[in-house]
Design a protein around this motif. Sequence first.
Motif, PDB file in Angstrom:
ATOM      1  N   CYS A   1       0.840  -1.199   0.000  1.00 31.60           N
ATOM      2  CA  CYS A   1       0.000   0.000   0.000  1.00 31.60           C
ATOM      3  C   CYS A   1       0.876   1.250   0.000  1.00 31.60           C
ATOM      4  O   CYS A   1       1.795   1.376   0.803  1.00 31.60           O
ATOM      5  CB  CYS A   1      -0.891  -0.064   1.238  1.00 31.60           C
ATOM      6  SG  CYS A   1      -1.134   1.452   2.117  1.00 31.60           S
TER       7      CYS A   1
ATOM      8  N   HIS B   1       0.154   4.221   0.798  1.00 31.50           N
ATOM      9  CA  HIS B   1      -0.099   5.188   1.867  1.00 31.50           C
ATOM     10  C   HIS B   1       0.629   4.838   3.159  1.00 31.50           C
ATOM     11  O   HIS B   1       0.980   5.719   3.932  1.00 31.50           O
ATOM     12  CB  HIS B   1      -1.607   5.280   2.156  1.00 31.50           C
ATOM     13  CG  HIS B   1      -2.398   5.771   0.989  1.00 31.50           C
ATOM     14  ND1 HIS B   1      -3.669   5.347   0.698  1.00 31.50           N
ATOM     15  CD2 HIS B   1      -2.066   6.652   0.013  1.00 31.50           C
ATOM     16  CE1 HIS B   1      -4.091   5.960  -0.397  1.00 31.50           C
ATOM     17  NE2 HIS B   1      -3.138   6.741  -0.841  1.00 31.50           N
ATOM     18  N   HIS B   2       0.848   3.544   3.406  1.00 31.74           N
ATOM     19  CA  HIS B   2       1.471   3.125   4.667  1.00 31.74           C
ATOM     20  C   HIS B   2       2.692   2.232   4.476  1.00 31.74           C
ATOM     21  O   HIS B   2       3.334   1.849   5.442  1.00 31.74           O
ATOM     22  CB  HIS B   2       0.450   2.367   5.530  1.00 31.74           C
ATOM     23  CG  HIS B   2      -0.793   3.145   5.848  1.00 31.74           C
ATOM     24  ND1 HIS B   2      -1.926   3.089   5.076  1.00 31.74           N
ATOM     25  CD2 HIS B   2      -1.056   4.022   6.847  1.00 31.74           C
ATOM     26  CE1 HIS B   2      -2.861   3.894   5.588  1.00 31.74           C
ATOM     27  NE2 HIS B   2      -2.347   4.469   6.663  1.00 31.74           N
TER      28      HIS B   2
ATOM     29  N   CYS C   1      -2.729  -2.377   6.654  1.00 28.75           N
ATOM     30  CA  CYS C   1      -2.932  -1.060   7.288  1.00 28.75           C
ATOM     31  C   CYS C   1      -4.323  -0.952   7.903  1.00 28.75           C
ATOM     32  O   CYS C   1      -4.593  -0.056   8.694  1.00 28.75           O
ATOM     33  CB  CYS C   1      -2.660   0.080   6.309  1.00 28.75           C
ATOM     34  SG  CYS C   1      -3.676   0.064   4.839  1.00 28.75           S
TER      35      CYS C   1
END
Length: 185
Positions: free
Chosen positions: A76, A78-79, A147
């Motif tokens: 991912c 974003h994380h 996440c």
Amino acid sequence: MVNQKKIKEAVALFLEGIGEDTGREGLAETPERIARMCEELFAGMEEDASGHLSKTFVIESDEMVLEKDITFYSVCEHHLLPFYGKVHIAYIPDGKVVGISKLARTVEVYARRPQIQEKMTGQIAEAVMKYLQPKGVIVMAEAEHMCMTMRGVKKPGSKTVTLAKKGCFAEDIQLQNDFFRMVGK
Ligand code: ZN
């Protein structure tokens, strides 16, 4: 190519940042190990699916071809935590089909990069449309996001499902229903 030196420096800084002792035995080789691992995890960044989808076979049939339960692992964006699950791809040939393993290879191209599931699903559908040129394609991805499960709302087992449809699959509800039935949804 990933920049091994930058990753090593960044991982060492990161470990310092969380308060770790980067000199202790267990961590001494971690920056190097992660730098090597990134070569594999992000190998898709330098690829597109044209090579995989261009070796085709002539076929008369225009019946649906479905490859389901293609396992994938991605990260991912974003994380930087893993998300992983299954992809199902179906298409209606327009005079040609591709070797079955090539659809799995196509998934790898788009999974092995920092990614979000919605985008990956769309990229796979677009690649099949662009390079194989079927009458239509539908791609469904079902994944668990670390996440979501090891931090934040902590909902283990919850799945994110995404769908992308192109060509004849975009309008034909009957065709979509055939696909859902065949993947068991
Ligand atoms: Zn995330």
